[in-house]
Design an enzyme around this catalytic site. Structure first.
Site, short mmCIF file in Angstrom:
data_model
loop_
_atom_site.label_atom_id
_atom_site.label_comp_id
_atom_site.label_asym_id
_atom_site.label_seq_id
_atom_site.Cartn_x
_atom_site.Cartn_y
_atom_site.Cartn_z
N SER A 149 3.31 -17.84 1.46
CA SER A 149 2.84 -19.09 2.03
C SER A 149 2.41 -20.15 1.02
O SER A 149 2.14 -21.28 1.42
CB SER A 149 1.65 -18.78 2.94
OG SER A 149 0.57 -18.27 2.17
N SER B 80 2.19 -13.86 -0.94
CA SER B 80 2.24 -15.31 -0.76
C SER B 80 2.32 -16.13 -2.03
O SER B 80 2.66 -17.30 -1.99
CB SER B 80 1.02 -15.78 0.05
OG SER B 80 1.25 -15.57 1.42
N LYS C 125 -3.88 -24.82 -3.79
CA LYS C 125 -3.46 -24.57 -2.40
C LYS C 125 -4.56 -25.03 -1.44
O LYS C 125 -5.75 -24.85 -1.73
CB LYS C 125 -3.17 -23.08 -2.23
CG LYS C 125 -2.50 -22.67 -0.94
CD LYS C 125 -2.19 -21.17 -0.96
CE LYS C 125 -1.53 -20.68 0.31
NZ LYS C 125 -1.21 -19.23 0.24
#
EC number: 6.3.5.7
Lengths: 514, 527
Positions: B170, B194, B76
């Site tokens: 996310s 997330s 990420k």
């Protein structure tokens, strides 16, 4: 959830800790009659000698100090970056110091130990659990936008420091106590260097400069009435300016109030050139710091011998009792020992400790000489310190080492030289460092006149040369003999012992002239 | 080959059936092919190929570093990576190239993993859709799956391509990257769900470790007291392999626990009769879709029928959780975002009339509305006059919420079984009807309490919905019982046999790549 383990020793820190000392000094000053105190705040009397004028109301001042002192450590409080004085700007900056995103603080064990030691030395209660907080404000030299400090639960609280000051013509010693509210570990901010010409600011994130910074909170009130509104004078970096700023601020507040004005709760700075305090611009002044717990540092846990978990790894825990054992002798204990051991006056013990290196010098002399301690005290505090002061030198810069003074005092002790001659030898030692005192004595022929016959001849000649004084002595004024002694000493250039001269003179005066 | 699990491909690498370079090239080709998913912000092709080359040399010498050697992974874009731009999907950090690796990234590289690139997210991980980043939204690979398209009688990819689904977030980029077979594992971050939320929407294992088990050093923080690096894989065993590499004390993160870390290799449970599964009654909310509710209850029945004790439990403070989370999250956000002032790194505006004006404009240009809104709320809660009423109260509620879990686990419950999300993934056009805050509040409902309590939790994909989309359930375990939790999850995974995503039509010429896929039977059929 944060796991309460102590993270230490992985990196060190250049860091700052704050010794906060509030509401500790009270000063009473008489209306219109306030007189500037001595140069040092800590040595000022509690009450001024002046009495209030009739009808005038007394004022009392309350002063609290927030002292930021740098702890001597190899690396910073929360990062492994080195601490070194006068290093090139931004040369000692870790990723954490530059607040790169994702970096985390790691507490320096050495700093925690130093804080505990400071707390113990100042008679504080050491909190076995303390917490870190974030204090927020935007400033160019604060790259994270917050400073990590210990606002809510600091490492040490409720301490005190006793100190003595000498007052009045007799230099009467009185002991006073200053209360210490808390000691907290705090990350230092960077340093801003303003270039007004090019309206630029340069930032140095080394954070290893000023070693002491004090903020003074000052208010005045009438005794018996509630405390007045306080102002904070920030960023005072010498004791002298601190004293001046406080004196000025007290004066200013009193005249402001007496002229019908009011005191604003504001932040002020001290103008070194004008010697007055001025309000700071708003943005540097009062603001909401939006404190919150620092989530990246678990509670700092300390242990003592009763709470230490069995089998704990000494590298992973900090034991307060062990630090207590390593505490050096505190100044008050040293002073008491000096008075007791050497029979010196308390004020002499203060002087010995207040001058950096002087105590060690004194002890080294004592170790090497056979002279009486009182003699050594007198020589170190009067002659030696006098020379230093006169030339504005530190003890470490002295041209005369302890061994030389010790040897000189030995010569005095064995009556090889007179006191007067010793002074001359000392002056010579100062001028030509490295020359042994004995050599000076022989070169300058300062040795005590040991030849009794020669001395007797000198005495006789003196009596012959001053018949009037001789008549005075014989006429019933025994003190007139002192004049004769002085004359003989002068003739020997101070190389003869007064007692011996007196003995010879008395003998010659009582026997009929040849 | 790409359709295999990490463990399977690791075996293939060791046997020489495929080389790291071949694997890397295939993944890079697929990343290129699935570019429209917007899963990656940066593809680190050159570095990955170099790493593959080095890995290949090791295999040739018989000096493999372990299970991850030569395995393509994605990270990420809120983890710091040396020499690779790290943006947090924000204008503020565009062009920021960190000089250091996050500890978890370093650990992956030390094991020989190939870093394919940095994946997309909501700006600074603030969101639950992966729709609010400066590089645009991430598209859910299931939007183009045979399973979903057949139900909707649509071609694999329409001309207008307007009804695609969100990934959740996310960590949506990481989820899409694993789901579309462009890598075998990906790092996400999990602050309020997330990692688990996009895992649920993309049919993946999404694991949130216990707080303190895995280092946060180098993870650009959202909420320090809740953030944990998360793991996204296609099966539970793969998660355990990655966790085994990542877990452990880090001197650079004082909140990681001391002491040795046990292996996370998972035994295969044959008997669950000694297990006690808790079903928190407060998680049965009216907004829960009937499909999720039904699967949840079937899962409970499955444990029951296999001899486990299944009991209803209560987490009484659940209803205060979202509000509490909001206060604590925004407060820490306000603090953490203070460092982005345009001075040291990242974006700086052109205004230079004063430092304050420069700060203000830089931050207005650098942050999106969501980030600015949270900063504003957080600073409000931290004001001296509000601190007691908001922050302190929220901290107290947080403690009560954490205690709820402790009480339940102390009462003999081994793991809790809950939904992960209210429903399956929704189309983007529907998702953006509501603002980020409302969406986050709804989407984090089952996940954020776990972060406040620091517990391990994992999403396990269970079945496809009637629309042909993944639905996941969440298992929550006691703190630092991560291995036990994953062991139960693995047993459950084996029972439900979740189907593999069918992307062959989309990736026509990649069909050979995915050759050994087969549609497993769905044991938990919809009624």
């Amino acid at each position: 959830m944060a796991v309460p383990t102590l993270r230490c020793g992985f990196s060190g820190s250049r860091w700052t800790f704050a010794l906060v000392d509030r509401g500790c000094r009270h000063r009473t000053v008489a209306t219109f009659n306030w007189i500037r105190g001595q140069s040092s705040v800590a040595q000022q009397p509690l009450h001024t000698a002046q009495k209030p004028r009739k009808g005038a109301q007394e004022w009392a001042a309350v002063v609290g100090l927030e002292i930021h002192a740098q702890i001597s450590s190899n690396s910073k409080l929360f990062s492994g970056a080195e601490v070194r004085f006068a290093a090139p700007p931004n040369s000692l900056v870790s990723f954490f110091d530059a607040s790169l995103p994702g970096t985390l603080p790691v507490l320096n064990r050495r700093c925690v130990e130093a804080a505990v030691m400071t707390g113990l030395a100042l008679n504080c209660h050491i909190n076995q659990k303390s917490l870190f907080d974030r204090k927020h404000y935007f400033y160019a030299d604060l790259p994270a936008g917050y400073q990590i400090t210990q606002q809510r639960l600091p490492i040490a609280v409720n301490g005190n420091l006793a100190y003595s000051i000498c007052v009045g013509k007799q230099q009467r010693e009185i002991t006073k106590t200053v209360r210490v509210k808390q000691i907290q570990l705090e990350q230092d901010s960077g340093k801003s260097l303003h270039d007004d010409l090019r309206s630029q600011t340069l930032v140095d994130l080394n954070r290893a400069e000023g070693q002491l910074r004090v903020d003074a909170n000052v208010s005045v009130h009438h005794p018996g009435e509630p405390l007045g509104v306080r102002t904070e004078v920030k960023n005072l970096n010498s004791i002298r300016f601190l004293a001046k700023a406080i004196d000025y601020e007290i004066q200013r507040q009193i005249s402001e109030l007496e002229n019908g004005g009011e005191i604003l709760n504001e932040t002020r700075s001290f103008d070194y050139k004008l010697g007055c305090t001025v309000p700071m611009r708003d943005k540097e002044g009062k603001q909401d710091y939006r404190f919150m717990p620092e989530p990246n540092l678990p509670p700092l846990l300390l242990y003592d011998s009763t709470s230490l978990p069995a089998g704990a790894d000494p590298q992973q825990v900090i034991d307060i009792d062990r630090i207590r054992e390593t505490l050096p002798e505190l100044p008050s204990e040293t002073r008491a020992r000096l008075v007791q051991q050497y029979g010196m006056l308390p004020e002499h013990s203060f002087t010995l400790l207040n001058e950096v290196g002087l105590l060690e010098f004194f002890q080294n002399v004592i170790k090497e000489t056979r002279a009486e301690p009182k003699k050594v005290v007198s020589w170190v505090l009067n002659t030696f310190l006098g020379y230093l002061k006169q030339q504005n030198l530190a003890v470490s810069e002295s041209p005369v080492p302890p061994s030389a003074l010790a040897e000189l005092l030995d010569l005095l002790h064995t009556r090889a030289i007179s006191s007067a001659a010793a002074k001359q030898v000392f002056e010579e030692l100062w001028k030509s460092p490295g020359k042994p005192p004995a050599q000076i004595v022989s070169e300058k022929q300062l040795g005590l006149l040991q030849d009794r016959e020669a001395l007797e001849e000198l005495c006789r000649a003196t009596l012959d040369g001053h018949p009037q004084v001789v008549r005075d002595v014989k006429g019933g004024n025994p003190r007139a003999i002192n004049k004769l002694i002085g004359l003989v000493r002068k003739a020997t250039q101070g190389r003869a012992e007064p007692a011996l001269i007196k003995q010879i003179l008395e003998k010659q005066l009582s026997s009929p002239a040849p | 080959m790409l359709g295999r699990t990490l463990r399977e491909v690791s075996v293939a690498l060791k046997r020489g059936q495929v080389t790291p370079t071949e694997l890397c090239q295939k993944c890079l080709a697929l990343i290129q092919k699935t570019k429209f998913l917007n899963a990656y912000i940066t593809v680190s092709e050159e570095a990955a190929l170099k790493q593959a080359e080095a890995s290949e040399k090791r295999y040739k010498k018989g000096q493999s570093l372990g299970d991850l050697d030569g395995i393509p992974v994605a990270v990420k874009d809120n983890f710091s990576t040396t020499g690779i731009e790290t943006t947090c999907a924000s204008n503020m950090l565009k062009g920021y190239v960190p000089p250091y690796n996050a500890t978890v990234v370093q650990k992956l590289l030390d094991q020989g993993a190939l870093l394919m690139g940095k994946t997309n997210l909501d700006e600074f991980a603030m969101g639950s859709g992966s729709t609010d980043g400066v590089f645009g939204p991430v598209k859910n690979p299931w939007s183009y799956s045979k399973q979903y398209r057949e139900k909707r009688k649509q071609k694999p990819r329409d001309e207008n391509d307007s009804d695609w689904l969100i990934t959740g977030g996310s960590s949506g980029g990481s989820a899409a990257a694993v789901s579309a077979f462009t890598c075998f594992a990906a790092l996400g971050s999990d602050t309020g769900g997330s990692t688990r939320n996009p895992a649920a929407h993309c049919g993946l294992i999404g694991f949130k470790p216990s707080y303190g088990l895995v280092s946060r050093h180098g993870l650009i923080p959202l909420v320090n007291s809740m953030d944990v690096p998360g793991i996204l894989t296609r099966c539970v065993d793969d998660t355990a392999i990655v966790l085994g590499v990542l877990a452990g004390h880090d001197p650079k993160d004082s909140t990681t626990v001391q002491g040795p870390v046990n292996s996370f290799l998972l035994p295969s449970l044959t008997d669950v009769s000694k297990l006690c599964i808790g079903i928190p009654k407060e998680y049965l909310v009216p907004e829960l879709s009937p499909e999720v509710r039904s699967l949840w209850s079937k899962a409970a029945d499955l444990f029951d029928s296999e001899g486990a004790k299944v009991k209803e439990v209560s987490l009484p403070h659940t209803c205060y959780s979202i509000v509490c989370y909001h206060v604590l999250c925004t407060s820490e956000v306000a603090s953490n975002m203070a460092r982005f002032d345009g001075l040291e790194y990242g974006h700086r505006c052109d205004i230079d009339i004063s430092t304050e004006a420069m700060y203000a404009t830089t931050r207005r240009e650098g942050f999106n509305d969501v980030v600015r809104g949270r900063i504003l709320s957080g600073n409000f809660f931290l004001l001296k006059e509000n601190y007691e009423d908001y922050f302190i109260k929220a901290q107290k509620v947080r403690r009560l919420i954490a205690n709820d879990f402790v009480n339940v686990f102390n009462s003999g419950v081994d793991v809790l079984l809950t939904p992960t999300t209210l429903r399956e993934a929704v189309p983007y056009l529907e998702f953006i009807q509501e603002d980020n805050r409302t969406r986050s509040a709804q989407d984090d409902i089952f996940t954020q309490a776990v972060n406040m309590a620091g517990l391990p939790a994992v999403n396990i994909p269970v079945a496809l919905s009637r629309q042909g989309l993944p639905i996941g359930l969440q298992f929550i375990g006691p703190a630092f019982c991560d291995q036990q939790l994953l062991t139960v999850a693995k047993w459950f995974e084996q029972q439900v046999q979740f189907p593999v995503i069918q992307l062959e039509e989309l990736m026509d010429d990649c069909s050979s790549v995915l050759a050994n896929e087969k549609l497993a039977s769905v044991s938990l059929k919809q009624q």
